[in-house]
Design an enzyme around this catalytic site. Sequence first.
Site, PDB file in Angstrom:
ATOM      1  N   HIS A 163     -21.418 -29.834  12.601  1.00 51.04           N
ATOM      2  CA  HIS A 163     -20.582 -28.708  12.697  1.00 51.04           C
ATOM      3  C   HIS A 163     -21.062 -27.683  13.628  1.00 51.04           C
ATOM      4  CE1 HIS A 163     -17.712 -25.304  11.728  1.00 51.04           C
ATOM      5  NE2 HIS A 163     -16.991 -26.050  11.377  1.00 51.04           N
ATOM      6  N   ASP A 186     -13.555 -32.586   7.563  1.00 48.95           N
ATOM      7  CA  ASP A 186     -12.781 -33.735   7.636  1.00 48.95           C
ATOM      8  C   ASP A 186     -13.254 -34.955   7.132  1.00 48.95           C
ATOM      9  OD1 ASP A 186     -10.588 -32.687   9.461  1.00 48.95           O
ATOM     10  OD2 ASP A 186     -12.395 -32.315  10.968  1.00 48.95           O
TER      11      ASP A 186
HETATM   12  C1  LIG Z   1     -12.123 -29.350  11.491  1.00 52.24           C
HETATM   13  C2  LIG Z   1     -13.221 -29.518  12.335  1.00 52.24           C
HETATM   14  O1  LIG Z   1     -12.981 -29.488  13.662  1.00 52.24           O
HETATM   15  S1  LIG Z   1     -14.797 -29.906  11.870  1.00 52.24           S
HETATM   16  C3  LIG Z   1     -15.503 -30.909  13.032  1.00 52.24           C
HETATM   17  C4  LIG Z   1     -14.714 -32.251  13.250  1.00 52.24           C
HETATM   18  N1  LIG Z   1     -15.366 -33.191  14.273  1.00 52.24           N
HETATM   19  C5  LIG Z   1     -16.208 -33.890  13.714  1.00 52.24           C
HETATM   20  O2  LIG Z   1     -16.421 -34.514  12.755  1.00 52.24           O
HETATM   21  C6  LIG Z   1     -16.639 -34.896  15.091  1.00 52.24           C
HETATM   22  C7  LIG Z   1     -18.200 -35.294  15.299  1.00 52.24           C
HETATM   23  N2  LIG Z   1     -18.951 -34.023  15.174  1.00 52.24           N
HETATM   24  C8  LIG Z   1     -19.157 -33.684  16.297  1.00 52.24           C
HETATM   25  O3  LIG Z   1     -18.945 -34.113  17.156  1.00 52.24           O
HETATM   26  C9  LIG Z   1     -19.966 -32.276  16.378  1.00 52.24           C
HETATM   27  O4  LIG Z   1     -20.823 -32.228  15.238  1.00 52.24           O
HETATM   28  C10 LIG Z   1     -18.942 -31.127  16.667  1.00 52.24           C
HETATM   29  C11 LIG Z   1     -18.324 -31.231  17.657  1.00 52.24           C
HETATM   30  C12 LIG Z   1     -18.504 -30.906  15.148  1.00 52.24           C
HETATM   31  C13 LIG Z   1     -19.928 -29.770  16.933  1.00 52.24           C
HETATM   32  O5  LIG Z   1     -20.570 -29.996  18.183  1.00 52.24           O
HETATM   33  P1  LIG Z   1     -21.366 -29.105  18.771  1.00 52.24           P
HETATM   34  O6  LIG Z   1     -21.721 -27.940  18.051  1.00 52.24           O
HETATM   35  O7  LIG Z   1     -21.189 -28.930  20.032  1.00 52.24           O
HETATM   36  O8  LIG Z   1     -22.810 -30.110  18.618  1.00 52.24           O
HETATM   37  P2  LIG Z   1     -23.540 -30.946  19.622  1.00 52.24           P
HETATM   38  O9  LIG Z   1     -22.339 -32.078  19.819  1.00 52.24           O
HETATM   39  O10 LIG Z   1     -23.876 -30.359  20.732  1.00 52.24           O
HETATM   40  O11 LIG Z   1     -24.521 -31.723  18.670  1.00 52.24           O
HETATM   41  C14 LIG Z   1     -25.801 -31.313  18.609  1.00 52.24           C
HETATM   42  C15 LIG Z   1     -26.648 -32.603  18.453  1.00 52.24           C
HETATM   43  O12 LIG Z   1     -26.390 -33.151  17.092  1.00 52.24           O
HETATM   44  C16 LIG Z   1     -25.609 -34.629  17.414  1.00 52.24           C
HETATM   45  N3  LIG Z   1     -24.562 -34.516  16.589  1.00 52.24           N
HETATM   46  C17 LIG Z   1     -23.819 -33.857  16.253  1.00 52.24           C
HETATM   47  N4  LIG Z   1     -22.726 -34.200  15.551  1.00 52.24           N
HETATM   48  C18 LIG Z   1     -22.810 -35.382  15.426  1.00 52.24           C
HETATM   49  C19 LIG Z   1     -22.357 -36.410  14.719  1.00 52.24           C
HETATM   50  N5  LIG Z   1     -21.230 -36.385  13.909  1.00 52.24           N
HETATM   51  N6  LIG Z   1     -23.089 -37.798  14.801  1.00 52.24           N
HETATM   52  C20 LIG Z   1     -24.228 -37.880  15.556  1.00 52.24           C
HETATM   53  N7  LIG Z   1     -24.858 -36.854  16.053  1.00 52.24           N
HETATM   54  C21 LIG Z   1     -24.252 -35.637  16.051  1.00 52.24           C
HETATM   55  C22 LIG Z   1     -25.374 -34.364  18.955  1.00 52.24           C
HETATM   56  O13 LIG Z   1     -25.302 -35.931  19.450  1.00 52.24           O
HETATM   57  C23 LIG Z   1     -26.362 -33.482  19.438  1.00 52.24           C
HETATM   58  O14 LIG Z   1     -27.698 -34.370  19.505  1.00 52.24           O
HETATM   59  P3  LIG Z   1     -28.767 -34.190  20.836  1.00 52.24           P
HETATM   60  O15 LIG Z   1     -29.157 -32.640  20.690  1.00 52.24           O
HETATM   61  O16 LIG Z   1     -29.906 -35.163  20.661  1.00 52.24           O
HETATM   62  O17 LIG Z   1     -27.895 -34.378  22.020  1.00 52.24           O
HETATM   63  O1  LIG Z   2     -14.667 -23.886  12.673  1.00 55.00           O
HETATM   64  C1  LIG Z   2     -14.351 -24.847  13.266  1.00 55.00           C
HETATM   65  O2  LIG Z   2     -15.159 -25.167  14.609  1.00 55.00           O
HETATM   66  C2  LIG Z   2     -13.962 -26.321  12.967  1.00 55.00           C
HETATM   67  C3  LIG Z   2     -13.603 -26.232  11.550  1.00 55.00           C
HETATM   68  O3  LIG Z   2     -14.274 -26.268  10.805  1.00 55.00           O
HETATM   69  C4  LIG Z   2     -11.912 -25.814  11.265  1.00 55.00           C
HETATM   70  O4  LIG Z   2     -11.202 -25.639  12.171  1.00 55.00           O
HETATM   71  O5  LIG Z   2     -11.893 -25.746   9.937  1.00 55.00           O
END
Ligand SMILES: CC(=O)SCCNC(=O)CCNC(=O)[C@H](O)C(C)(C)COP(=O)(O)OP(=O)(O)OC[C@H]1O[C@@H](n2cnc3c(N)ncnc32)[C@H](O)[C@@H]1OP(=O)(O)O
Ligand SMILES: O=C([O-])CC(=O)C(=O)O
Length: 370
Positions: free
Chosen positions: A256, A307
């Site tokens: 997150h 999620d």
């Molecule tokens: C309701 C919502 O929107 S909740 C979020 C729903 N989205 C997901 O579940 C998709 C999977 N999760 C992700 O893609 C990310 O954790 C996000 C998009 C939610 C947050 O992304 P950011 O804050 O941009 O984190 P970012 O993608 O830069 O990740 C930081 C590090 O953790 C890693 N990481 C983050 N999430 C994950 C994951 N789900 N699986 C594996 N590695 C991950 C990244 O690869 C990165 O590693 P690095 O520094 O070695 O390159």
């Molecule tokens: O806040 C965020 O970036 C994503 C999330 O968890 C939501 O929208 O519920």
Amino acid sequence: MSATKGLEGIVATTSSISSIVDGVLTYRGIDIDDLAENATFEEVIYLLWFGKLPTQAELEKLQSDLNAYSKVPDAVIDLIRAFPKDVNSMAALRTAVSALALYDAEANDSSSESNVRKAIKLQAQIPAIIAAFARIREGKEPVASPGYSSVAANFLFQLTGNEPDKVAIEALDKALVLHADHELNASTFAARVTVATLTDIYSGITSAIGTLKGPLHGGANEAVMVMLEEIGTVENVVPYINGKLERKDKIMGFGHRVYKNGDPRAKHLQKMSYELGKLTGNLKWYEMSIKADELVTGLKGLKPNVDFYSASVYTTLEIPRDLFTPIFAISRTSGWAAHILEQYENNRLIRPRAEYTGPVNQKYIPIGQR
Ligand SMILES: CC(=O)SCCNC(=O)CCNC(=O)[C@H](O)C(C)(C)COP(=O)(O)OP(=O)(O)OC[C@H]1O[C@@H](n2cnc3c(N)ncnc32)[C@H](O)[C@@H]1OP(=O)(O)O
Ligand SMILES: O=C([O-])CC(=O)C(=O)O
């Protein structure tokens, strides 16, 4: 002037709707744990839109207004009938919601009374659109809202055509409470940017739906279920997840931008996933989820977000996988509308800057000389 990738940590607006401070999520100052245990989704809608919990009379008025505005215009139902049967469900919702504006005579009325009324219409008609879409693609007729006092109950009735059971209504209602608002997440930000041009609320919600659709945001709940189906058995969790991590693939439903020590909503969905699994005698999805959770948390320190466990909850409720993100949209419409109303009340165009990284001092070259 230097850019922050993904606007991480940038405070882009003030808001009095929801907050995340030290990992604690509140709606109008009330802890999400308290709301998850005690509030109905309709109370949360009222709380988000009007800043306080409703009295009994205020709640009943909102419930009756939601029912009064729940009929989707026939022209929009006909549009849904014309969609290809295998169309993406969030794309269908986005298109149908955009079309609602064409059949609302007050779509471009910018008064606050009209905007609140349109918020009620959207909150009532979005679930009806999703249910109609799901039925039409199966060759069934849409079902009118039964006019219950609960968005969750009306939706389940309209989806299945049958009286929903109490357990399913309560589970969906709690999921709707948990997903309702979340500070300046991507889709809410998109909604605020859109209406800050003083365009209409339908445009704002349409933008938000398109934004929620993506797998890094709301689309992750469906992607989690795709992953669980691919894993297939509890025994396959370890090799599957290890393989993904070795390939540096993302594990959907984990991580997150704001929560680094865990999403406070996930534990409620985890509990629901267990209780529903136990009740239905099918704990398979829960057990796979728990195993994946332990592994990803242990190996990567990444915690499940909202999620992750919602996927097994909705599957146990026998909701089709591609309706998970539309259901998120039913809930988040309450938060989007609250933010849109707040944006209109204290508006300024949202227009940040970009740090330019392209070429400089170039000259126009006539086409024949390129
Ligand atoms: C309701 C919502 O929107 S909740 C979020 C729903 N989205 C997901 O579940 C998709 C999977 N999760 C992700 O893609 C990310 O954790 C996000 C998009 C939610 C947050 O992304 P950011 O804050 O941009 O984190 P970012 O993608 O830069 O990740 C930081 C590090 O953790 C890693 N990481 C983050 N999430 C994950 C994951 N789900 N699986 C594996 N590695 C991950 C990244 O690869 C990165 O590693 P690095 O520094 O070695 O390159
Ligand atoms: O806040 C965020 O970036 C994503 C999330 O968890 C939501 O929208 O519920």
